[in-house]
Enzyme design. Structure first.
Site, PDB file in Angstrom:
ATOM      1  CG  ASN A  41      71.890  29.063  -2.788  1.00  0.00           C
ATOM      2  OD1 ASN A  41      71.149  28.524  -3.604  1.00  0.00           O
ATOM      3  ND2 ASN A  41      71.461  29.951  -1.898  1.00  0.00           N
ATOM      4  CD1 TRP A  42      75.319  27.305  -8.524  1.00  0.00           C
ATOM      5  CD2 TRP A  42      74.494  25.717  -9.863  1.00  0.00           C
ATOM      6  NE1 TRP A  42      76.382  26.633  -9.071  1.00  0.00           N
ATOM      7  CE2 TRP A  42      75.900  25.660  -9.908  1.00  0.00           C
ATOM      8  CE3 TRP A  42      73.758  24.813 -10.619  1.00  0.00           C
ATOM      9  CZ2 TRP A  42      76.585  24.732 -10.689  1.00  0.00           C
ATOM     10  CZ3 TRP A  42      74.442  23.881 -11.395  1.00  0.00           C
ATOM     11  CH2 TRP A  42      75.840  23.842 -11.435  1.00  0.00           C
ATOM     12  CE  LYS A  43      71.791  33.082  -3.582  1.00  0.00           C
ATOM     13  NZ  LYS A  43      71.974  34.406  -3.031  1.00  0.00           N
ATOM     14  CG  HIS A  72      68.892  31.276   1.303  1.00  0.00           C
ATOM     15  ND1 HIS A  72      68.567  32.519   0.814  1.00  0.00           N
ATOM     16  CD2 HIS A  72      70.229  31.124   1.105  1.00  0.00           C
ATOM     17  CE1 HIS A  72      69.671  33.089   0.337  1.00  0.00           C
ATOM     18  NE2 HIS A  72      70.690  32.266   0.502  1.00  0.00           N
ATOM     19  CD  GLU A 103      68.551  34.986  -2.130  1.00  0.00           C
ATOM     20  OE1 GLU A 103      68.435  33.914  -2.746  1.00  0.00           O
ATOM     21  OE2 GLU A 103      69.604  35.667  -2.153  1.00  0.00           O
ATOM     22  CD  GLU A 110      73.855  32.154   3.284  1.00  0.00           C
ATOM     23  OE1 GLU A 110      74.683  32.131   2.363  1.00  0.00           O
ATOM     24  OE2 GLU A 110      72.641  31.975   3.114  1.00  0.00           O
ATOM     25  N   GLY A 168      74.908  38.816  -1.845  1.00  0.00           N
ATOM     26  CA  GLY A 168      74.773  39.405  -3.172  1.00  0.00           C
ATOM     27  C   GLY A 168      75.078  40.894  -3.218  1.00  0.00           C
ATOM     28  CB  SER A 222      79.786  39.085  -0.842  1.00  0.00           C
ATOM     29  OG  SER A 222      78.555  39.695  -1.198  1.00  0.00           O
ATOM     30  N   GLY A 276      76.870  32.014  -3.382  1.00  0.00           N
ATOM     31  CA  GLY A 276      75.906  32.245  -4.446  1.00  0.00           C
ATOM     32  C   GLY A 276      76.626  32.671  -5.717  1.00  0.00           C
ATOM     33  N   GLY A 277      76.743  33.976  -5.920  1.00  0.00           N
ATOM     34  CA  GLY A 277      77.268  34.547  -7.159  1.00  0.00           C
ATOM     35  C   GLY A 277      78.550  33.898  -7.669  1.00  0.00           C
TER      36      GLY A 277
HETATM   37  P1  PGA Z   1      76.236  35.406  -2.485  1.00  0.00           P
HETATM   38  O1  PGA Z   1      75.032  34.485  -1.924  1.00  0.00           O
HETATM   39  O2  PGA Z   1      77.487  34.570  -2.407  1.00  0.00           O
HETATM   40  O3  PGA Z   1      75.847  35.773  -3.874  1.00  0.00           O
HETATM   41  O4  PGA Z   1      76.317  36.605  -1.564  1.00  0.00           O
HETATM   42  C1  PGA Z   1      75.195  33.653  -0.823  1.00  0.00           C
HETATM   43  C2  PGA Z   1      73.904  32.956  -0.461  1.00  0.00           C
HETATM   44  O5  PGA Z   1      72.832  33.566  -0.578  1.00  0.00           O
HETATM   45  O6  PGA Z   1      73.891  31.761  -0.075  1.00  0.00           O
END
Ligand code: PGA
Length: 255
Positions: A12-14, A99, A101, A171, A177, A217, A238-239
């Site tokens: 997930n590159w956001k 998601h 966010e 999640e 994050g 994470s 994500g990260g």
């Molecule tokens: P993260 O994000 O790996 O940076 O914690 C995961 C996500 O939001 O899908």
């Protein structure tokens, strides 16, 4: 649509990587990750980069990709929005809904998430429903209730066949994050709950077959433990998906 091969490694590159960076990432990634048949790799770049992704990955059909968000309507006067029905034209085959966010920053509530999920399915995309509790909810003992609500409300309008096709991403919001990952035991416990709720909305066989990803994470250092947890069928990252080296290490794990 084919059922994805677990484990699923989803990036997930956001709001990172425009078309140029998407292409340079993929050039390097293809050198670090050879196709494998025993897993699925899927990327969720920003919508503006979907076509660049398609172009750069055209020799690598094993690298799947999808959209991070769509509008809840098919089309209309909604400045700035994109609809699910536009996505297949880019070559993308997947879509996220719910998601945390989106839920937090954009007010996507359960009813809106349900609509978006329907749009993704109607467009023939492989939908991923993201669920998970905040720290406050976990500490107040509401994990079960939150997962139950998020899953039942999202699945409610769907046919049995559609329900069967959903991929889930559990999640925990407090792990996204933050560098704080659920222990393999916590992940296994929550995944069992997600599976139970899917069973309530479907049937035991559907629940057993559901693909449930863990997100929050995930890194090269914890991927084996997480994938080794009962009921964890893949990860949404994500990260650690933003750097070629760490993302290739994750996608190559267990081979
Ligand atoms: P993260 O994000 O790996 O940076 O914690 C995961 C996500 O939001 O899908």
């Amino acid at each position: 649509m084919n059922v994805p091969q677990a484990p699923v490694f989803a990036a997930n590159w956001k709001m990172y990587k425009g078309p140029v960076e998407t292409r340079s990432f993929l050039t390097a990634f293809q050198g670090s990750y050879a196709p494998r048949e025993d897993a699925t790799v899927v990327f969720f770049p920003p919508a503006v980069s979907l076509s660049a992704f398609a172009l750069e990955a055209k020799g690598r059909p094993d690298l799947e990709f999808g959209v991070q968000d769509v509008h809840s309507e098919v089309e209309g006067a909604h400045t700035g929005a994109i609809s699910a029905s536009m996505i297949p034209e880019t070559g993308a085959g997947w879509g996220l809904a719910g998601h945390s966010e989106r839920r937090r920053e954009f007010g996507d509530d359960d009813a809106l998430v349900a609509h978006k999920l329907m749009r993704l399915l109607a467009a023939g995309l492989q939908a991923v429903l993201c669920v998970g509790e905040t720290l406050e909810e976990r500490e107040a003992g509401q994990l079960d209730a939150v997962l139950s609500r998020q899953i039942s409300e999202a699945l409610h309008p769907l046919s049995v066949e559609q329900r069967r096709s959903i991929v889930y991403a559990y999640e925990p919001v407090w792990a996204i994050g933050t560098g704080r990952t659920a222990t393999p035991e916590d992940a296994a416990g929550a995944h069992a709950l997600v599976r139970e709720k899917v069973g309530d909305a479907l049937d035991p066989v559907g629940a057993e077959q559901a693909i449930i990803l863990y997100g929050g994470s995930v890194k090269p250092g914890n991927i084996s433990d997480l994938l080794g947890s009962p009921g964890v069928d893949g990860v949404l990252v994500g990260g650690a998906s933003l750097e070629v080296e760490s993302w290739a290490a994750i996608c190559n794990s267990g081979r």
